[in-house]
Design a protein around this motif. Structure first.
Motif, PDB file in Angstrom:
ATOM      1  N   TYR A 124     -13.620  -6.578  19.007  1.00 35.37           N
ATOM      2  CA  TYR A 124     -12.333  -6.036  18.580  1.00 35.37           C
ATOM      3  C   TYR A 124     -12.149  -4.601  19.066  1.00 35.37           C
ATOM      4  CZ  TYR A 124     -11.577 -10.061  15.489  1.00 35.37           C
ATOM      5  OH  TYR A 124     -11.362 -11.307  14.994  1.00 35.37           O
ATOM      6  N   THR A 140     -10.613  -6.030   8.422  1.00 28.54           N
ATOM      7  CA  THR A 140     -11.132  -7.160   7.647  1.00 28.54           C
ATOM      8  C   THR A 140     -12.598  -7.422   7.970  1.00 28.54           C
ATOM      9  OG1 THR A 140      -8.921  -8.157   7.640  1.00 28.54           O
ATOM     10  CG2 THR A 140     -10.792  -9.598   7.119  1.00 28.54           C
ATOM     11  N   GLU A 141     -12.935  -7.361   9.272  1.00 26.22           N
ATOM     12  CA  GLU A 141     -14.314  -7.626   9.674  1.00 26.22           C
ATOM     13  C   GLU A 141     -15.253  -6.524   9.170  1.00 26.22           C
ATOM     14  OE1 GLU A 141     -16.998 -10.202  11.014  1.00 26.22           O
ATOM     15  OE2 GLU A 141     -14.804 -10.501  11.104  1.00 26.22           O
ATOM     16  N   HIS A 188      -7.547  -7.078  11.985  1.00 28.16           N
ATOM     17  CA  HIS A 188      -8.752  -7.907  12.133  1.00 28.16           C
ATOM     18  C   HIS A 188     -10.022  -7.058  12.023  1.00 28.16           C
ATOM     19  CE1 HIS A 188      -6.588 -11.544  12.894  1.00 28.16           C
ATOM     20  NE2 HIS A 188      -6.032 -11.122  14.040  1.00 28.16           N
TER      21      HIS A 188
END
Length: 776
Positions: free
Chosen positions: A392, A100-101, A97
């Motif tokens: 995150y 991707t971010e 994640h």
């Protein structure tokens, strides 16, 4: 006989003794080898006992293993591993994640940078468009407010400047009234070529013509009183006014299909017409509608029209004919801005341009609003993406701490029976290898022991043989002593016979001594002739001297055999020494001569450099003096080390005095307004070239000087000044030849000889005509 037996017995004894010593050495080596093998055997036995003990320990550990404790440890281990796997899976998912971010954030930032760059470019274009719009509004306001009629097209300042010129002329400040702007006196017979005429005229279309330098100074002072705003100041062209237009029919480019630029001009003032001829050579410019026609006509020298030096197309493409064929692309056809354009047309053109600028500004405003909205959305998305990335990362830090705690809670594993069994098997294999190695060492040790026993038997037998040989040697010695005692009487008789022989030999030796004395006397005489030196007294005995004499004689014979007779060598030495002295004297003379030549060369080089510097000074002085005739200033920089020559020429402002009269006035130099060589006209450049060539002539001694077409780009005044300068600088013992295609006023140069219309033909080219030339 007895001595022979003794020698044989002694030799036999020595051989046996040598054999005994060799046996003893072999015994020492065998004993050492035996001890090494014994040590290796003990180490192998010790290693085998250690391996046996290790096997016993491993078997005891296997027997003590508890299967229930092992099962409990395995269950706890499986639970702990499940927790570790769960945390690691969460960490991997968060990493995906986060990656991707991060990629999404980078894409947003790149897009934002592109949008910001586009917005900056649009802002620059918008500022340029607003500036253009302001200029158009200012120009439109000037056209509406001024009442100068047609002349306002050339600038809102034109009526005001013309009024000031009229007032100054009425007051007598001008010798002759300036003419301008030039475009007001020029009309084009064919309007489609008007934009080409404006391109050729350039800034001269708004310029003014004056008759002399004084009028130029007055006109420039008037221009300082006028406000030009954003428009450029008009240029001022100095040229002698003539009432009659120059006849260019002989030099006009002729083509049956295409007109020349001069032929489409309708100029109402003779001063403007002569300026167009002198400054732009409009008569040699051909007008060809299309690029294809221009290329087909001008790229072949056989088809180039007579007197054509340049050509323009409707698209403003510029062509130069063969043999220097080249093309420069234009900006395309457009409407004329000045020539035959009324104020109303100019105002309509300005209004149309203003509307276009306004529309483009509105379009820029809409694009700017849209760009700001997109940039704001991108910034909000970047902020949200940053927050998500931080969340995150915080979650990932927490999971990593949990994973570290779980890893620290790991319980040590119980002993593994399979591993213990594998260890026992490896130890048993090592035990087998150790046993085999021990047996091998034992066999080698037994072999070494047997060899040592054999060598011991051989050594005992050899020592017995040595003892027996020793007894035989002692027996031979006793027999020899007895034989020597019996031979004493025999030796007495022998000595008596030997005495008689010695007396006889003594007489023979005395005779030989006498003969040797004679030979020695002769040798001494020879030595005296050779200047060997006085006799040397010595305390050595005869035998030592005789031995030394024999050695020297042997060495002398060797030297004679290898080198030759000493007398001959001495003569050669004296000859070589005399020759060496002569060669040394000659060499010293040559060295002295080389030194003098080197000093002479250095002196000549220094004089040569001084001559070069003096010539450079002469050229610089005359170059400055000749340039001062046209109010130009210049300098020449000569670098003799790099073999370079740099020329700098600049035009002085109105406050600058002659550089010859005031070369060292630094304050005047600082206040002067300089004009570079690039800003000068073609005539001024040609005059600078002639000044440089004339300066060179002052430094170069030659019976004949020839100069060809030096005044092609000069006006009449510059041409006359150049001719006067060259005639005044002429030397009486030198002939000067000047060739020019232009006509000259022969009344002003009465001391020159003129030859006109010289013709020559060079096959297979067509006949060329030299229109005018002069020989001084």
């Amino acid at each position: 006989m007895k001595e022979k037996q003794l020698n044989e017995a002694t030799k036999n004894f020595e051989d046996v003794a040598k054999e005994v010593r060799e046996m003893e050495d072999e015994m020492k080596y065998a004993k050492s080898d035996y001890k090494d093998k014994q040590g290796q055997f003990l180490l192998a036995e010790k290693k085998m006992r250690a391996i046996t003990s290790e096997i016993s320990t491993l078997r005891e550990a296997m027997e003590k293993d508890n299967s229930r404790a092992h099962r409990e440890w395995a269950a706890a281990r499986a639970l702990w591993q499940n927790k570790i796997d769960g945390v690691e899976n969460q960490v991997k998912e968060l990493l995906e994640h986060c990656k991707t971010e991060t990629t999404h954030l980078q894409n947003l930032q790149n897009t934002l940078e592109v949008k910001m760059s586009d917005k900056r470019n649009q802002d620059v274009e918008e500022r340029a468009m607003r500036k253009q719009l302001n200029d158009l509004e200012r120009e439109l306001k000037g056209l509406q407010c001024q009442k100068g009629g047609q002349l306002t097209v050339y600038g809102h300042w034109v009526p005001q400047l013309l009024n000031k010129i009229q007032t100054a002329f009425a007051r007598g400040l001008f010798v002759k009234k300036p003419v301008g702007p030039m475009g007001a006196y020029i009309k084009v017979r064919d309007n489609k070529w008007a934009h080409v005429a404006e391109r050729v005229l350039g800034k001269r279309i708004t310029g003014f013509c004056v008759d002399n330098q004084a009028d130029e100074k007055v006109l420039r002072n008037l221009m300082k009183e006028i406000r030009f705003d954003q428009q450029a100041k008009p240029i001022v062209i100095v040229a002698r006014f003539r009432d009659q237009v120059l006849d260019v029919s002989k030099f006009e480019a002729f083509s049956p299909d295409y007109p020349s630029l001069w032929s489409i001009f309708d100029i109402s003032d003779s001063v403007v017409a002569n300026t167009v001829v002198d400054q732009m050579q409009a008569e040699s410019i051909l007008l060809i509608p299309t690029s294809q026609e221009a290329g087909n006509l001008l790229k072949d020298r056989t088809q180039v029209p007579r007197n054509c030096k340049c050509a323009y197309t409707l698209n403003l493409d510029q062509y130069y004919p063969d043999p220097n064929y080249r093309v420069y692309g234009g900006r395309g056809s457009h409407r004329a801005k000045f020539l035959q354009v009324s104020v109303q047309d100019r105002m309509r053109e300005v209004n149309r341009s203003k509307e276009e600028c306004t529309e483009r500004l509105n379009s820029f405003f809409q694009h700017n609003q849209e760009a700001q909205r997109v940039i704001k959305n991108l910034q909000e998305e970047i902020t949200a993406s940053n927050k998500k990335s931080q969340q995150y990362k915080r979650k990932m830090d927490t999971l990593r701490m949990t994973l570290g705690d779980l890893q620290n809670q790991e319980t040590p594993p119980l002993p593994n029976i399979a591993q213990l069994e594998e260890d026992v098997r490896q130890q048993e294999e090592s035990l087998t290898v150790a046993k085999a190695n021990m047996e091998k060492i034992r066999e080698e040790s037994n072999g070494t022991k047997v060899k040592y026993s054999e060598l011991s038997g051989f050594l005992i037998a050899a020592r017995q043989r040595e003892k027996k040989s020793y007894k035989e040697v002692q027996t031979c010695k006793r027999v020899l002593d007895q034989a020597n005692a019996n031979s004493a009487e025999l030796q007495i008789k022998t000595h008596k016979k030997r005495k008689a022989q010695l007396i006889k030999e003594e007489k023979n030796h005395e005779k030989a001594v006498a003969e040797t004395t004679e030979v020695l006397d002769a040798a001494l005489k020879i030595a005296e002739n050779l200047n060997i030196g006085p006799r040397i007294e010595t305390q050595k005995n005869i035998k030592e001297l005789e031995r030394q004499y024999n050695c020297l004689q042997t060495r002398l014979n060797k030297e004679r055999a290898s080198s030759g007779d000493p007398v001959t060598i001495a003569e050669k030495y004296m000859t070589t020494k005399h020759r060496f002295r002569q060669v040394s004297e000659d060499l010293n003379k040559h060295v002295s001569l080389m030194k003098k030549l080197k000093e002479s060369l250095q002196m000549r080089e220094s004089k040569y450099w001084r001559l070069n510097k003096w010539l450079a000074v002469i050229i610089k002085y005359f170059f400055k003096e000749h340039l001062s005739l046209r109010k130009l200033d210049g300098s020449i920089y000569v670098n003799f080390d790099q073999n370079t020559l740099n020329i700098h020429v600049e035009k002085l402002g109105p406050k600058k005095e002659s550089p010859v009269k005031d070369m060292n006035n630094k304050k005047t130099r600082k206040k002067a307004h300089h004009q570079d060589l690039i800003m000068m006209s073609g005539g001024e450049r040609s005059f600078a070239t002639v000044a440089f060539i004339n300066a060179l002539w002052h430094a170069i001694v030659s019976p004949v000087h020839i100069l060809d077409e030096f005044d092609v780009f000069m006006d009449v005044i510059a041409r006359n000044r150049a001719m006067k300068m060259m005639i005044s600088a002429a030397k009486p013992d030198t002939q000067y030849i000047f060739l020019t295609p232009l006509s000259l006023d022969t009344n002003k140069f009465s001391s020159c000889s003129f030859f006109r219309d010289l013709q020559w033909s060079v096959s297979p080219k067509p006949t060329q005509t030299l229109r005018s030339g002069e020989v001084l």
